[in-house]
Design an enzyme around this catalytic site. Structure first.
Site, short mmCIF file in Angstrom:
data_model
loop_
_atom_site.label_atom_id
_atom_site.label_comp_id
_atom_site.label_asym_id
_atom_site.label_seq_id
_atom_site.Cartn_x
_atom_site.Cartn_y
_atom_site.Cartn_z
N TYR A 1 31.71 45.53 54.32
CA TYR A 1 32.60 46.68 54.48
C TYR A 1 31.77 47.91 54.86
O TYR A 1 30.56 47.82 55.04
CB TYR A 1 33.45 46.86 53.21
CG TYR A 1 34.33 45.64 52.97
CD1 TYR A 1 35.31 45.29 53.90
CD2 TYR A 1 34.12 44.79 51.88
CE1 TYR A 1 36.08 44.14 53.73
CE2 TYR A 1 34.89 43.65 51.70
CZ TYR A 1 35.88 43.33 52.63
OH TYR A 1 36.63 42.19 52.47
N ARG B 1 36.72 34.05 40.02
CA ARG B 1 37.64 32.91 40.08
C ARG B 1 37.84 32.24 38.73
O ARG B 1 38.97 31.87 38.37
CB ARG B 1 37.17 31.92 41.14
CG ARG B 1 37.34 32.47 42.55
CD ARG B 1 36.55 31.71 43.56
NE ARG B 1 35.11 31.82 43.34
CZ ARG B 1 34.18 31.28 44.11
NH1 ARG B 1 34.55 30.56 45.15
NH2 ARG B 1 32.91 31.46 43.86
C1 FMN Z 1 40.85 36.62 44.97
C2 FMN Z 1 39.52 37.29 45.16
C3 FMN Z 1 39.47 38.62 45.57
C4 FMN Z 1 38.25 39.29 45.69
N1 FMN Z 1 38.23 40.64 45.99
C5 FMN Z 1 37.07 41.34 45.88
C6 FMN Z 1 37.07 42.76 45.92
O1 FMN Z 1 38.11 43.41 45.99
N2 FMN Z 1 35.87 43.38 45.86
C7 FMN Z 1 34.69 42.69 45.74
O2 FMN Z 1 33.63 43.32 45.68
N3 FMN Z 1 34.69 41.35 45.64
C8 FMN Z 1 35.83 40.67 45.68
N4 FMN Z 1 35.83 39.31 45.49
C9 FMN Z 1 34.56 38.64 45.17
C10 FMN Z 1 34.41 38.49 43.66
O3 FMN Z 1 34.37 39.74 42.99
C11 FMN Z 1 33.14 37.68 43.30
O4 FMN Z 1 32.01 38.41 43.69
C12 FMN Z 1 33.12 36.30 43.96
O5 FMN Z 1 34.39 35.68 43.88
C13 FMN Z 1 32.09 35.39 43.31
O6 FMN Z 1 32.32 35.28 41.93
P1 FMN Z 1 33.05 33.97 41.28
O7 FMN Z 1 32.23 32.77 41.67
O8 FMN Z 1 33.04 34.25 39.80
O9 FMN Z 1 34.44 33.89 41.84
C14 FMN Z 1 37.04 38.61 45.43
C15 FMN Z 1 37.10 37.26 45.07
C16 FMN Z 1 38.30 36.61 44.91
C17 FMN Z 1 38.30 35.17 44.44
#
Ligand code: FMN
Length: 370
Positions: free
Chosen positions: A182, A324
């Site tokens: 971004y 997630r």
């Molecule tokens: C549905 C969804 C929406 C996300 N939206 C954002 C966001 O708004 N800002 C951001 O920095 N990361 C966003 N991410 C990334 C997560 O914050 C995180 O860094 C990424 O999913 C890896 O972590 P996890 O393995 O615990 O899911 C999003 C991830 C998911 C699954």
């Protein structure tokens, strides 16, 4: 004694444990305004037992939204829409609230993911994306408009104005979204920043705009509250943004009063080569914590209580954030506390759910009934 469930502070903000709910876009706002979905979504995650809840990327300007459904905070109307959401959370949960402040840059004007995520052309509900340089996200797509001096000033001011609104709403912390390709990340990476003015070229010049935005936000947000930054530690592309440059960025942020670095990676380009596996981003947080000496939050494929415990107990990171796994199991911290023999705050309405085997899980939950 579980380290994961020991108290911690992000700058001036005291936390009950080391677990954060990571920011997650919901694409469910209307003209930037929070809806009932946000009350349900943030409301149930506020009961998770995590110490701090990050809102989804919240746009500082309408054109800084990824999609027409993004949450925003750029006007009185968008601010008013968040008042009942924050009030409900405050009424029922001790969780700390952090807002992720965002501008989508060249990734703006996109369809929501469940509608394919492609660029929405101008004239079909889309708008012209802005970026450091006129480099399109995908081959064959129209180029974004490179920000001029007045545009830079407007974006900087918008970040600060949104931070002031977040403070007024009662948020404990704000986090600059400087990751995932971004706008602020686009200024950092040589792959997207091709400017030849004072904001592009050398590392120092590429850091300049994100650091200016940071300082504007830090000045706009009270000293008694935390300001952090989410970074992509690498583009996962040869010749792109990488960990060494991230370390330099983190040092400069620390000098300007940054309270924490939230360490993610990638998202800038479709050319990225990532081998995703449990803890795959943790070594980046570890290096930043060790070499810069700033509080770090590790995120990415952290799913198991013992895994999260080990990350903070061995000092790889100060905190973990889950995205997630937290959606899949919104009581993840309760289950982790039970497994690790720790305690977690639960709302009194749910105290009777405590399994017999974990008697002290919610602390003193004695209650009477006639
Ligand atoms: C549905 C969804 C929406 C996300 N939206 C954002 C966001 O708004 N800002 C951001 O920095 N990361 C966003 N991410 C990334 C997560 O914050 C995180 O860094 C990424 O999913 C890896 O972590 P996890 O393995 O615990 O899911 C999003 C991830 C998911 C699954």
């Amino acid at each position: 004694m579980s380290k994961l469930f020991s108290p911690y502070s992000l700058g001036p903000v005291e936390l009950a444990n080391r677990i954060a709910v990571a920011p997650m876009c919901q694409y469910s706002a209307e003209d930037g305004k929070a809806t009932d979905w946000h009350l349900l979504h943030l409301g149930h995650l506020a009961l998770s037992g995590a110490a701090i809840l990050f809102t989804e990327a919240t746009a500082v300007l309408p054109e800084g939204r990824i999609s027409p459904g993004d949450l925003g905070l750029w006007s009185d109307a968008t601010e008013e829409a968040l008042v009942p959401v924050v009030a409900a959370i405050r009424k029922y949960s001790p969780i700390r609230l952090a807002m992720q402040l965002a501008h989508a840059g060249r990734k703006a004007s996109s369809h929501v993911p469940w509608e394919g995520g492609q660029l929405i052309p101008a004239g079909q509900g889309g708008w012209q994306p802005l970026a450091p340089s006129a480099v399109p996200l995908a081959a064959g797509e129209p180029a974004p408009t490179a920000l001029d001096a007045a545009g830079l000033e407007q974006v900087r001011e918008a970040f600060a104005a949104t931070a002031r609104r977040a403070d007024r709403l009662g948020f404990d912390a704000v986090e600059l979204h400087s990751a995932h390709g971004y706008l602020l990340h686009e200024f950092l990476s040589p792959l997207t920043n091709r400017r030849d003015d004072g904001y592009g070229g050398s590392l120092e010049k590429r850091l300049r705009f994100p650091l200016e935005v940071f300082s504007a936000v830090r000045a706009a947000f009270p000293a008694g509250k935390a300001v952090g930054v989410r970074v992509s530690a690498t583009d996962w592309i040869e010749g792109g943004w990488d960990l060494e440059q991230t370390l330099a960025y983190a040092r400069e942020l620390k000098r300007r009063g940054c309270d924490f670095i939230h360490v993610s990676s990638g998202g800038l380009s479709q050319q990225q080569q990532i081998a995703v596996h449990p803890n795959y981003q943790v070594p980046f947080a570890e290096r930043i914590k060790a070499e810069v000496g700033i509080p770090t939050i590790a995120v990415g494929m952290i799913t198991e209580p013992e895994q999260a415990e080990a990350i903070v107990a061995t000092g790889q990171a100060d905190m973990v954030a889950l995205a997630r796994a937290m959606l899949f199991d919104p009581r993840w911290p309760w289950h982790a506390a039970a497994k690790l023999g720790a305690q977690v705050a639960a709302p009194k309405q749910y105290w009777r759910s405590q399994p017999r085997a974990y008697k002290a899980l919610f602390g003193d939950t004695s209650m009477g009934q006639r």
